[in-house]
Design a protein around this motif. Sequence first.
Motif, short mmCIF file in Angstrom:
data_model
loop_
_atom_site.label_atom_id
_atom_site.label_comp_id
_atom_site.label_asym_id
_atom_site.label_seq_id
_atom_site.Cartn_x
_atom_site.Cartn_y
_atom_site.Cartn_z
N LEU A 107 0.82 -1.21 0.00
CA LEU A 107 0.00 0.00 0.00
C LEU A 107 0.86 1.26 0.00
CD1 LEU A 107 -2.81 -1.04 2.52
CD2 LEU A 107 -3.01 -0.81 0.03
N ARG A 108 2.08 1.15 0.51
CA ARG A 108 2.99 2.29 0.52
C ARG A 108 3.88 2.32 -0.72
NH1 ARG A 108 4.96 2.08 6.92
NH2 ARG A 108 2.85 1.97 7.79
N GLY A 109 3.71 1.32 -1.57
CA GLY A 109 4.50 1.27 -2.79
C GLY A 109 5.97 0.98 -2.55
N LEU A 110 6.29 0.29 -1.44
CA LEU A 110 7.68 -0.03 -1.13
C LEU A 110 8.20 -1.10 -2.09
CD1 LEU A 110 7.46 -0.09 2.78
CD2 LEU A 110 8.21 1.78 1.29
N PRO A 111 9.49 -1.17 -2.31
CA PRO A 111 10.05 -2.15 -3.25
C PRO A 111 9.70 -3.59 -2.86
CG PRO A 111 11.69 -0.50 -2.68
CD PRO A 111 10.54 -0.29 -1.75
N MET A 140 -2.45 -6.80 -4.33
CA MET A 140 -2.63 -5.36 -4.35
C MET A 140 -3.80 -4.99 -5.26
SD MET A 140 -0.63 -3.55 -2.41
CE MET A 140 -1.07 -4.80 -1.18
N PRO A 141 -4.53 -3.92 -4.93
CA PRO A 141 -5.62 -3.45 -5.80
C PRO A 141 -5.06 -3.08 -7.17
CG PRO A 141 -5.71 -2.39 -3.65
CD PRO A 141 -4.41 -3.11 -3.71
N PRO A 142 -5.89 -3.18 -8.22
CA PRO A 142 -5.41 -2.90 -9.58
C PRO A 142 -4.90 -1.49 -9.80
CG PRO A 142 -7.82 -3.09 -9.50
CD PRO A 142 -7.30 -3.58 -8.19
N ASN A 143 -5.33 -0.54 -8.95
CA ASN A 143 -4.88 0.84 -9.14
C ASN A 143 -3.41 1.05 -8.82
OD1 ASN A 143 -6.11 0.40 -6.42
ND2 ASN A 143 -5.27 2.43 -6.02
N TYR A 144 -2.74 0.02 -8.32
CA TYR A 144 -1.31 0.13 -8.04
C TYR A 144 -0.47 -0.22 -9.27
CZ TYR A 144 -1.83 1.18 -3.13
OH TYR A 144 -2.12 1.81 -1.95
N ASP A 147 2.04 -4.19 -13.30
CA ASP A 147 3.39 -4.73 -13.10
C ASP A 147 3.72 -4.89 -11.62
OD1 ASP A 147 6.08 -5.46 -14.19
OD2 ASP A 147 6.69 -3.70 -13.04
N TYR A 148 3.44 -3.85 -10.83
CA TYR A 148 3.74 -3.90 -9.39
C TYR A 148 2.88 -4.96 -8.71
CZ TYR A 148 4.57 -2.44 -4.57
OH TYR A 148 4.92 -2.41 -3.24
N ALA A 149 1.59 -4.98 -9.04
CA ALA A 149 0.66 -5.93 -8.42
C ALA A 149 1.07 -7.38 -8.72
CB ALA A 149 -0.76 -5.67 -8.90
N ASP A 150 1.48 -7.63 -9.96
CA ASP A 150 1.88 -9.00 -10.34
C ASP A 150 3.15 -9.42 -9.60
OD1 ASP A 150 -0.27 -9.19 -12.02
OD2 ASP A 150 0.87 -8.91 -13.88
N LYS A 151 4.13 -8.51 -9.54
CA LYS A 151 5.39 -8.82 -8.85
C LYS A 151 5.14 -9.05 -7.35
CE LYS A 151 8.56 -6.44 -11.99
NZ LYS A 151 9.47 -5.28 -12.17
N PHE A 152 4.25 -8.23 -6.79
CA PHE A 152 3.96 -8.33 -5.36
C PHE A 152 3.32 -9.70 -5.05
CE2 PHE A 152 1.16 -7.89 -1.72
CZ PHE A 152 1.97 -7.27 -0.79
N PHE A 153 2.33 -10.08 -5.84
CA PHE A 153 1.66 -11.36 -5.60
C PHE A 153 2.61 -12.54 -5.82
CE2 PHE A 153 -1.08 -14.89 -7.15
CZ PHE A 153 -1.75 -15.13 -5.96
#
Length: 212
Positions: A107-111, A140-144, A147-153
Amino acid sequence: MLNMFNRLSKKCLAALLLLSAAASAYSAPKTVLVLGDSLSAEYGLARGTGWVALAEQKLKQNNIDAVVVNASVSGETTSGGRSRLPALLAKYKPDLVVIELGANDGLRGLPVAAAQTNLRAMSDAAAKADAKVMLIGMRMPPNYGRDYADKFFAMYGTLSKEIKAPLVPFMLDGVAEKPQLFQPDRLHPLAEAHPIILANIWPTLQKTIKAK
């Protein structure tokens, strides 16, 4: 003859003591340490209605002798969990550490790499304390951004394979897509959602605690 009898008696007594110690160790309740964020800390809920409390009840219902320590803190990040874990391991000596962290990093967009490093360090600390680790994943919600959401999951699955830890891929499966199951902030599930959350977590938790 008397000396022989005494030696046999001492051997029998020693054997009985060993059996007694083994029985005590076997019967001792297992300790489950839950290290999570607000999703596990009952944020906005009445005490005893979150999934962690429900899990402890279900363990008892299934005759699994376990004590659950909820060390979750609202707003916790993987960095915060990593800092707090050593003291928790020393204090509670858990058999199983359930790590439900990462949502606040996202949620904070951290690496993602930093979160993964922290989760790996927590797993290493638990292993050194002879505790098994179980991971609980998040999306992560799609608004993030895709690319970020996929890497996070994907981080959770990658780490689960690396450290050979059981994984619940997404704790909010069956909840995230239902706005009516959330508090007004749209981030924290209502009490009605926590039995669903537990249903996602329970099969892995039950299997893992029995295997320890």
